[in-house]
Design a protein around this motif. Structure first.
Motif, mmCIF file in Angstrom:
data_model
loop_
_atom_site.group_PDB
_atom_site.id
_atom_site.type_symbol
_atom_site.label_atom_id
_atom_site.label_comp_id
_atom_site.label_asym_id
_atom_site.label_seq_id
_atom_site.Cartn_x
_atom_site.Cartn_y
_atom_site.Cartn_z
ATOM 1 N N TYR A 41 1.416 -4.210 -27.621
ATOM 2 C CA TYR A 41 0.838 -4.297 -26.272
ATOM 3 C C TYR A 41 1.715 -3.569 -25.252
ATOM 4 O O TYR A 41 1.200 -2.978 -24.302
ATOM 5 C CB TYR A 41 0.598 -5.762 -25.878
ATOM 6 C CG TYR A 41 -0.561 -6.376 -26.643
ATOM 7 C CD1 TYR A 41 -1.831 -5.804 -26.571
ATOM 8 C CD2 TYR A 41 -0.394 -7.489 -27.441
ATOM 9 C CE1 TYR A 41 -2.893 -6.331 -27.279
ATOM 10 C CE2 TYR A 41 -1.460 -8.031 -28.162
ATOM 11 C CZ TYR A 41 -2.707 -7.451 -28.072
ATOM 12 O OH TYR A 41 -3.764 -7.966 -28.783
ATOM 13 N N GLU A 64 1.605 -13.258 -26.345
ATOM 14 C CA GLU A 64 2.474 -12.906 -27.491
ATOM 15 C C GLU A 64 3.921 -13.295 -27.190
ATOM 16 O O GLU A 64 4.655 -13.701 -28.095
ATOM 17 C CB GLU A 64 2.398 -11.403 -27.819
ATOM 18 C CG GLU A 64 1.013 -10.827 -28.060
ATOM 19 C CD GLU A 64 0.222 -11.476 -29.181
ATOM 20 O OE1 GLU A 64 0.687 -12.447 -29.804
ATOM 21 O OE2 GLU A 64 -0.902 -11.009 -29.425
ATOM 22 N N GLU A 116 -5.170 -8.317 -34.842
ATOM 23 C CA GLU A 116 -5.402 -9.748 -34.637
ATOM 24 C C GLU A 116 -6.176 -10.360 -35.807
ATOM 25 O O GLU A 116 -6.000 -11.542 -36.102
ATOM 26 C CB GLU A 116 -6.140 -9.987 -33.312
ATOM 27 C CG GLU A 116 -5.418 -9.457 -32.077
ATOM 28 C CD GLU A 116 -4.126 -10.194 -31.738
ATOM 29 O OE1 GLU A 116 -3.776 -11.165 -32.445
ATOM 30 O OE2 GLU A 116 -3.464 -9.784 -30.776
ATOM 31 N N GLU A 147 -4.964 -15.775 -31.058
ATOM 32 C CA GLU A 147 -5.140 -14.478 -31.754
ATOM 33 C C GLU A 147 -6.641 -14.194 -31.927
ATOM 34 O O GLU A 147 -7.085 -13.050 -31.783
ATOM 35 C CB GLU A 147 -4.457 -14.457 -33.128
ATOM 36 C CG GLU A 147 -3.021 -14.936 -33.212
ATOM 37 C CD GLU A 147 -2.027 -14.252 -32.292
ATOM 38 O OE1 GLU A 147 -2.427 -13.417 -31.461
ATOM 39 O OE2 GLU A 147 -0.837 -14.582 -32.396
HETATM 40 FE FE LIG Z 1 -2.413 -11.698 -30.467
#
Ligand SMILES: [Fe+2]
Ligand SMILES: [Fe+2]
Length: 186
Positions: A41, A64, A116, A147
């Motif tokens: 990310y 996260e 994910e 997730e």
């Molecule tokens: Fe995630």
């Protein structure tokens, strides 16, 4: 129950050494996976920080960080060392995020869908195969649910409209499964 008890006289309910090994592998993978997810990310946000999806990416990245912080606490409590491959996930995760984001926001979301789905699979496995202490199940279940939320966010942002969606997500899933296998051992 802590893995450190494996070195002492075992009591009823304690894990056998083989179970302790399976738990250590699962927890090490969880820690590495959350670290890698955060780096993915971060890589995506470096490219898409001004895009309309930046808010969603920031939301997922923040979750996260919470997941990672939990495993930073859990690993030492259970006498589990992190994977030796952390530097690889530091660079590789960021590159995977940045490269998919460079292909466009939909490709970034396709990466999220692929990653994910594998993380969800991994959490579901340890919640059902008895590898991990039941005391950890509520927290792992919460992370698994988040997730799944990330996976849904990816699909809601038209991930599936990415050109070459099927081979792209299949490749990323293979990379994630290879990473899991490596972290379980190294
Ligand atoms: Fe995630
Ligand atoms: Fe996570």
């Amino acid at each position: 129950m802590s893995v450190t008890t494996a070195n002492k006289r075992r009591l009823p309910g304690d894990f056998a050494p083989s179970q302790a090994k399976a738990q250590a592998a699962a927890l090490r993978v969880n820690h590495a996976g959350e670290y890698g997810a955060g780096r993915i990310y971060a890589g995506q946000l470096a490219v898409l920080k001004h895009h309309a999806c930046a808010e969603e990416l920031t939301h997922m990245a923040a979750q996260e960080q919470v997941h990672l912080a939990a495993f930073e606490r859990i690993l030492p409590a259970y006498g589990v060392r992190p994977t030796l491959l952390m530097p690889l996930w530091h660079v590789g995760g960021w590159l995977l995020g940045a490269c998919t984001a460079a292909m466009g926001a939909r490709a970034a979301m396709a990466c999220t869908v692929a990653v994910e789905s594998v993380i969800t699979e991994h959490y579901n496995e340890q919640l059902t195969n008895g590898a991990v202490d039941v005391a950890l199940h509520p927290e792992i279940t919460k992370f698994r649910d988040e997730e799944m939320e990330h996976h849904a966010i990816g699909l809601a942002h038209d991930a599936a409209l990415t050109p070459l969606y099927a081979p792209l997500t299949a490749s990323i899933r293979s990379i994630c499964r290879a990473a899991i296998a490596l972290c379980a051992r190294i």
